[in-house]
Scaffold this motif. Structure first.
Motif, mmCIF file in Angstrom:
data_model
loop_
_atom_site.group_PDB
_atom_site.id
_atom_site.type_symbol
_atom_site.label_atom_id
_atom_site.label_comp_id
_atom_site.label_asym_id
_atom_site.label_seq_id
_atom_site.Cartn_x
_atom_site.Cartn_y
_atom_site.Cartn_z
ATOM 1 N N PHE A 33 0.833 -1.205 0.000
ATOM 2 C CA PHE A 33 0.000 0.000 0.000
ATOM 3 C C PHE A 33 0.870 1.258 0.000
ATOM 4 O O PHE A 33 0.538 2.237 -0.655
ATOM 5 C CB PHE A 33 -0.976 0.003 1.185
ATOM 6 N N ARG A 34 1.998 1.215 0.707
ATOM 7 C CA ARG A 34 2.897 2.373 0.695
ATOM 8 C C ARG A 34 3.398 2.650 -0.729
ATOM 9 O O ARG A 34 3.348 3.779 -1.203
ATOM 10 C CB ARG A 34 4.076 2.172 1.646
ATOM 11 N N LEU A 35 3.852 1.592 -1.410
ATOM 12 C CA LEU A 35 4.315 1.747 -2.799
ATOM 13 C C LEU A 35 3.187 2.279 -3.688
ATOM 14 O O LEU A 35 3.403 3.133 -4.539
ATOM 15 C CB LEU A 35 4.840 0.416 -3.351
ATOM 16 N N ALA B 30 6.335 -6.713 -2.371
ATOM 17 C CA ALA B 30 5.458 -5.557 -2.166
ATOM 18 C C ALA B 30 5.132 -4.882 -3.503
ATOM 19 O O ALA B 30 4.034 -4.360 -3.693
ATOM 20 C CB ALA B 30 6.103 -4.570 -1.203
ATOM 21 N N GLN B 31 6.076 -4.931 -4.437
ATOM 22 C CA GLN B 31 5.812 -4.378 -5.770
ATOM 23 C C GLN B 31 4.684 -5.162 -6.460
ATOM 24 O O GLN B 31 3.871 -4.595 -7.182
ATOM 25 C CB GLN B 31 7.084 -4.381 -6.618
ATOM 26 N N MET B 32 4.643 -6.463 -6.197
ATOM 27 C CA MET B 32 3.541 -7.277 -6.729
ATOM 28 C C MET B 32 2.229 -6.791 -6.117
ATOM 29 O O MET B 32 1.220 -6.657 -6.812
ATOM 30 C CB MET B 32 3.719 -8.752 -6.357
ATOM 31 N N GLY B 33 2.266 -6.552 -4.813
ATOM 32 C CA GLY B 33 1.069 -6.092 -4.105
ATOM 33 C C GLY B 33 0.557 -4.769 -4.643
ATOM 34 O O GLY B 33 -0.652 -4.586 -4.822
ATOM 35 N N ALA B 34 1.466 -3.850 -4.927
ATOM 36 C CA ALA B 34 1.074 -2.541 -5.467
ATOM 37 C C ALA B 34 0.380 -2.717 -6.822
ATOM 38 O O ALA B 34 -0.600 -2.032 -7.123
ATOM 39 C CB ALA B 34 2.299 -1.635 -5.591
ATOM 40 N N LYS B 35 0.868 -3.673 -7.614
ATOM 41 C CA LYS B 35 0.247 -3.951 -8.920
ATOM 42 C C LYS B 35 -1.182 -4.493 -8.720
ATOM 43 O O LYS B 35 -2.100 -4.112 -9.443
ATOM 44 C CB LYS B 35 1.077 -4.972 -9.705
ATOM 45 N N VAL B 36 -1.348 -5.353 -7.711
ATOM 46 C CA VAL B 36 -2.670 -5.922 -7.417
ATOM 47 C C VAL B 36 -3.626 -4.810 -6.959
ATOM 48 O O VAL B 36 -4.777 -4.743 -7.403
ATOM 49 C CB VAL B 36 -2.570 -7.046 -6.357
ATOM 50 N N ILE B 37 -3.147 -3.937 -6.075
ATOM 51 C CA ILE B 37 -3.978 -2.838 -5.576
ATOM 52 C C ILE B 37 -4.413 -1.946 -6.739
ATOM 53 O O ILE B 37 -5.536 -1.470 -6.794
ATOM 54 C CB ILE B 37 -3.222 -2.011 -4.508
#
Length: 183
Positions: A99-101, A136-143
Motif C-alpha cells: 500500500f505504501r508503494l 510488495a511491488q507485486m502487491g502494489a500492482k494488485v492494488i
C-alpha cells in the motif's frame, strides 16, 4: 481520522490467545486470516479517503507507516500460535509495504513472474529487505487492479508468507467488488 489503532491489534492478539487451535480443523486458524484482512480493509479505507480527498497521498503514506509501527510482538506460549502469528505479521508487513508503494505511485512495470524471480534471488543472497520489496511491488500492482496469477513458490522460502499477504489483498479486493452496491 484514525485508520488503525494499537487497541485493534491488541484485540486480535487477545482473540488469538483465546482461540483453541486444532490442527485437524482448519477453521480454527481463521482468526489469523481475519487479522490480516482487517489490516487490508483499513488500508482500503485509506484509499477511499484519498479518492474522496479527505487526505492527501503523502498523509496516506504516513498512515500506512503508522500502522507498520503498531505491529505487535507477542509470545502466546504456544509454538503453533507463535509460528502462525509470525507468519501473519510477515504477511501484514508485505501488505503495508504494498500500500505504501501504491500511494507513492511506485508501480513496477515488471511481470509478477519477474518480480517473484527477483524476490527469490534476493532472498537466496540474504537480501530479505530487497526480497520483501519485490513482493510488495507485486502487491502494489494488485492494488492498482492487476490480476495476481498462480505463482510457483518454493515451500521453504520466506517469500511464501509475503505472497500470502498479496494473495489476501487480491481476495479482499475481489470480495469488495462482489459486495459493492450497484448504483
Amino acid at each position: 481520522m484514525e485508520f488503525y489503532s494499537q487497541s485493534r491489534f491488541s484485540n486480535w492478539v487477545n482473540k488469538i490467545a483465546e482461540t483453541e487451535l486444532d490442527e485437524d480443523n482448519p477453521e480454527t486458524f481463521a482468526v489469523f486470516d481475519q487479522m490480516l484482512e482487517d489490516v487490508i480493509i483499513a488500508c482500503l479505507s485509506i484509499i477511499r479517503a484519498v479518492k474522496e480527498r479527505e487526505i492527501r497521498k503523502a498523509d496516506a503514506v504516513k498512515e500506512v507507516e503508522k500502522i507498520l509501527g503498531l505491529i505487535p510482538n507477542h509470545d502466546f506460549g504456544d509454538e503453533l500460535k507463535n509460528e502462525l502469528f509470525q507468519f501473519t505479521l510477515e504477511s501484514i508487513k508485505a501488505v503495508l509495504l504494498s500500500f505504501r508503494l501504491y500511494f507513492e505511485g511506485k508501480i513496477s512495470k515488471k511481470s509478477f513472474e519477474a518480480l517473484l524471480k527477483d524476490a527469490l534471488k534476493k532472498e537466496q543472497s540474504g537480501d530479505y529487505e530487497g526480497s520483501l520489496n519485490a513482493v510488495a511491488q507485486m502487491g502494489a500492482k494488485v492494488i492498482k487492479g492487476e490480476q495476481l496469477p498462480e505463482l510457483d513458490i518454493p515451500e521453504d522460502s520466506a517469500v511464501i508468507s509475503w505472497i500470502d499477504g498479496i494473495d489476501a489483498i487480491s481476495s479482499v479486493l475481489e470480495l469488495s467488488k462482489i459486495d459493492a452496491p450497484t448504483e
